[in-house]
Design a protein around this motif. Structure first.
Motif, PDB file in Angstrom:
ATOM      1  N   GLY A  57      -6.689   8.744  -4.590  1.00 12.09           N
ATOM      2  CA  GLY A  57      -6.184   7.605  -5.359  1.00 12.09           C
ATOM      3  C   GLY A  57      -5.068   6.830  -4.687  1.00 12.09           C
ATOM      4  N   GLN A  58      -4.577   7.301  -3.548  1.00 15.28           N
ATOM      5  CA  GLN A  58      -3.551   6.510  -2.855  1.00 15.28           C
ATOM      6  C   GLN A  58      -4.157   5.181  -2.391  1.00 15.28           C
ATOM      7  N   THR A  59      -3.366   4.124  -2.489  1.00 13.27           N
ATOM      8  CA  THR A  59      -3.866   2.821  -2.039  1.00 13.27           C
ATOM      9  C   THR A  59      -3.664   2.696  -0.532  1.00 13.27           C
ATOM     10  N   VAL A  60      -4.683   2.124   0.126  1.00 10.53           N
ATOM     11  CA  VAL A  60      -4.716   2.106   1.586  1.00 10.53           C
ATOM     12  C   VAL A  60      -4.978   0.693   2.102  1.00 10.53           C
ATOM     13  N   LEU A  61      -4.167   0.297   3.098  1.00 11.62           N
ATOM     14  CA  LEU A  61      -4.423  -0.938   3.837  1.00 11.62           C
ATOM     15  C   LEU A  61      -4.837  -0.532   5.254  1.00 11.62           C
TER      16      LEU A  61
ATOM     17  N   ILE B 285      -9.205   1.787  -0.989  1.00 13.88           N
ATOM     18  CA  ILE B 285      -8.952   0.682  -0.048  1.00 13.88           C
ATOM     19  C   ILE B 285      -8.517  -0.568  -0.813  1.00 13.88           C
ATOM     20  N   MET B 286      -7.285  -1.037  -0.535  1.00 11.06           N
ATOM     21  CA  MET B 286      -6.852  -2.287  -1.192  1.00 11.06           C
ATOM     22  C   MET B 286      -7.079  -3.493  -0.287  1.00 11.06           C
ATOM     23  N   GLY B 287      -7.353  -3.260   1.011  1.00 12.43           N
ATOM     24  CA  GLY B 287      -7.645  -4.387   1.878  1.00 12.43           C
ATOM     25  C   GLY B 287      -7.602  -4.032   3.346  1.00 12.43           C
ATOM     26  N   TYR B 288      -7.837  -5.080   4.161  1.00 15.75           N
ATOM     27  CA  TYR B 288      -7.837  -4.961   5.625  1.00 15.75           C
ATOM     28  C   TYR B 288      -6.936  -6.056   6.173  1.00 15.75           C
ATOM     29  N   LEU B 289      -6.208  -5.713   7.224  1.00 13.28           N
ATOM     30  CA  LEU B 289      -5.277  -6.671   7.833  1.00 13.28           C
ATOM     31  C   LEU B 289      -5.451  -6.647   9.348  1.00 13.28           C
ATOM     32  N   PHE B 290      -5.646  -7.845   9.925  1.00 13.68           N
ATOM     33  CA  PHE B 290      -5.859  -7.955  11.379  1.00 13.68           C
ATOM     34  C   PHE B 290      -4.925  -9.005  11.950  1.00 13.68           C
ATOM     35  N   LEU B 291      -4.572  -8.773  13.206  1.00 17.26           N
ATOM     36  CA  LEU B 291      -3.839  -9.803  13.940  1.00 17.26           C
ATOM     37  C   LEU B 291      -4.760 -10.993  14.199  1.00 17.26           C
ATOM     38  N   MET B 292      -5.984 -10.720  14.600  1.00 20.25           N
ATOM     39  CA  MET B 292      -6.924 -11.805  14.908  1.00 20.25           C
ATOM     40  C   MET B 292      -8.344 -11.454  14.476  1.00 20.25           C
TER      41      MET B 292
ATOM     42  N   ALA C 109     -16.266   1.346   9.535  1.00 18.23           N
ATOM     43  CA  ALA C 109     -16.304   2.801   9.696  1.00 18.23           C
ATOM     44  C   ALA C 109     -14.999   3.427   9.203  1.00 18.23           C
ATOM     45  N   ALA C 110     -13.880   2.790   9.522  1.00 15.12           N
ATOM     46  CA  ALA C 110     -12.582   3.313   9.075  1.00 15.12           C
ATOM     47  C   ALA C 110     -12.497   3.292   7.547  1.00 15.12           C
ATOM     48  N   GLY C 111     -12.964   2.210   6.950  1.00 12.36           N
ATOM     49  CA  GLY C 111     -12.968   2.112   5.489  1.00 12.36           C
ATOM     50  C   GLY C 111     -13.817   3.210   4.860  1.00 12.36           C
ATOM     51  N   ASN C 112     -14.958   3.471   5.477  1.00  7.61           N
ATOM     52  CA  ASN C 112     -15.824   4.540   4.956  1.00  7.61           C
ATOM     53  C   ASN C 112     -15.122   5.895   5.023  1.00  7.61           C
ATOM     54  N   LEU C 113     -14.395   6.132   6.114  1.00  7.51           N
ATOM     55  CA  LEU C 113     -13.679   7.407   6.252  1.00  7.51           C
ATOM     56  C   LEU C 113     -12.606   7.550   5.169  1.00  7.51           C
ATOM     57  N   VAL C 114     -11.884   6.465   4.934  1.00  8.73           N
ATOM     58  CA  VAL C 114     -10.833   6.501   3.907  1.00  8.73           C
ATOM     59  C   VAL C 114     -11.449   6.815   2.545  1.00  8.73           C
ATOM     60  N   SER C 115     -12.565   6.160   2.244  1.00 10.88           N
ATOM     61  CA  SER C 115     -13.225   6.400   0.956  1.00 10.88           C
ATOM     62  C   SER C 115     -13.721   7.840   0.851  1.00 10.88           C
ATOM     63  N   LYS C 116     -14.243   8.371   1.954  1.00 13.82           N
ATOM     64  CA  LYS C 116     -14.762   9.745   1.937  1.00 13.82           C
ATOM     65  C   LYS C 116     -13.685  10.761   1.566  1.00 13.82           C
TER      66      LYS C 116
ATOM     67  N   PRO D  45       0.818  -1.222   0.000  1.00 15.11           N
ATOM     68  CA  PRO D  45       0.000   0.000   0.000  1.00 15.11           C
ATOM     69  C   PRO D  45       0.853   1.275   0.000  1.00 15.11           C
ATOM     70  N   ASP D  46       0.231   2.363  -0.442  1.00 17.70           N
ATOM     71  CA  ASP D  46       0.872   3.679  -0.274  1.00 17.70           C
ATOM     72  C   ASP D  46       0.767   4.111   1.184  1.00 17.70           C
ATOM     73  N   VAL D  47      -0.357   3.757   1.802  1.00 19.96           N
ATOM     74  CA  VAL D  47      -0.651   4.238   3.156  1.00 19.96           C
ATOM     75  C   VAL D  47      -1.219   3.099   4.003  1.00 19.96           C
ATOM     76  N   ILE D  48      -0.727   3.003   5.245  1.00 22.54           N
ATOM     77  CA  ILE D  48      -1.363   2.126   6.243  1.00 22.54           C
ATOM     78  C   ILE D  48      -2.233   3.026   7.111  1.00 22.54           C
TER      79      ILE D  48
END
Ligand SMILES: O=P(O)(O)OC[C@H]1O[C@H](OP(=O)(O)OP(=O)(O)O)[C@H](O)[C@@H]1O
Ligand SMILES: Nc1ncnc2[nH]cnc12
Length: 285
Positions: free
Chosen positions: A190-194, A220-227, A208-215, A128-131
């Motif tokens: 247009g920056q790609t975000v994880l 959004i290129m994806g989501y990453l979680f520990l668990m 909610a975080a994804g919606n904020l990024v889109s706004k 991603p460009d941005v985490i």
């Protein structure tokens, strides 16, 4: 038995009196103590999303050091064994997954960032460009991961903490409601975000975080979680690929009376670590 933790490395099996959740639940909201059986396969072994890297590790950008599936399995076993679970925290009926022991050990801390880097490089077809990290536990490893991926880091914070022009989203999570905010100029169009966070439970926070990024124009290129707490089906709320290091509290392990939190996936991890002669194998019960 609130206040007494159990760990994935050694703790009473399901059905043990110390692992009983409350018998009454709010029928409208799923929680870790009351849920329908999952029919979904293990999310870490399901067919990849079309946007995920179809070539797996082979087609990925090389990591900074030698690495592979055996190393990732070894890392996962060590990380899982460090987690602790607290029944009835922060409220009755919630089985709280405590990730903090990972950060009190420099070795486990390094293991975590390394494992997440391996997951990104092997599962996604680009970095991603941005985490974007979610307050507050997403701040514990989001910036370190961003550095390793040569990406920027942008925080999503709880309401009232960020200055300047902001976007705001309300959301519901496993044990409450809240508001998230992001600075409107934090991401270029247009920056790609994880989006990264420690736990995905209901998926409300991540959505909610994804919606904020889109706004604010991020892609959004994806989501990453520990668990991921699979039985809450949080990933169904998210409209981009979801990658999780560990699965937790899944219906299958409960049905099979595996030790609390130990899943088929972790058992497979142990096997592959043993096959690879990995050090983590000896730590598994
Ligand atoms: O998938 P969900 O049901 O939305 O729940 C997951 C969220 O809940 C926890 O955060 P919390 O709001 O407790 O904040 P903290 O990180 O500051 O402890 C966790 O760190 C996730 O962000
Ligand atoms: N069960 C849980 N444990 C830790 N963090 C959480 N966030 C939401 N649900 C959680």
């Amino acid at each position: 038995m609130s206040g007494t933790p159990v760990s994935y490395a050694s703790h009473p099996p399901h059905g043990h009196p110390e692992n009983q959740g409350p018998t009454t639940q709010n029928a409208d909201r799923a929680s870790t103590a009351s849920h329908p059986p999952s029919t979904k396969p293990d999310p870490t072994t399901t067919a990849p999303h079309p946007k995920l890297n179809p070539h797996g590790a082979k087609g990925s950008i090389p990591s900074s050091s030698s690495s592979g599936p055996a190393e990732l399995s070894d890392l996962k076993v060590r990380l899982r064994n460090a987690l602790r679970q607290y029944p009835d925290f922060p409220s009755k009926g919630i089985l709280f997954e405590d990730i903090m022991p990972i950060f009190s050990s420099p070795q486990l801390h390094a293991d975590l960032v390394k494992a997440l880097e391996l997951e990104v490089r092997s599962k996604f077809d680009k970095t991603p460009d941005v985490i974007v990290g979610l307050e507050s536990r997403g701040f514990l490893f989001g910036p370190s991961l961003a550095l390793r991926l040569n990406a920027g880091f942008v925080p999503v914070r709880k309401q009232g903490k960020l200055p300047g022009k902001l976007e705001t989203e309300g959301y519901e999570k496993e044990y409450g409601t809240d508001f998230f905010q992001i600075q409107s100029d934090a991401i270029k169009k247009g920056q790609t975000v994880l989006v990264v966070d420690d736990i995905m439970a209901t998926g409300g926070s991540a959505m909610a975080a994804g919606n904020l990024v889109s706004k604010i124009g991020g892609d959004i290129m994806g989501y990453l979680f520990l668990m991921e707490l699979e039985f809450l089906h949080g990933r169904d709320k998210l409209n981009a690929p979801v990658v999780t290091l560990l699965s937790g509290q899944d219906a299958e392990s409960r049905e099979k009376e595996l030790p609390l939190g130990q899943t088929k996936e972790s058992a497979e991890d142990v096997k592959s670590v043993q096959d690879a002669g990995g050090a983590g194998a000896s730590k598994q019960p």
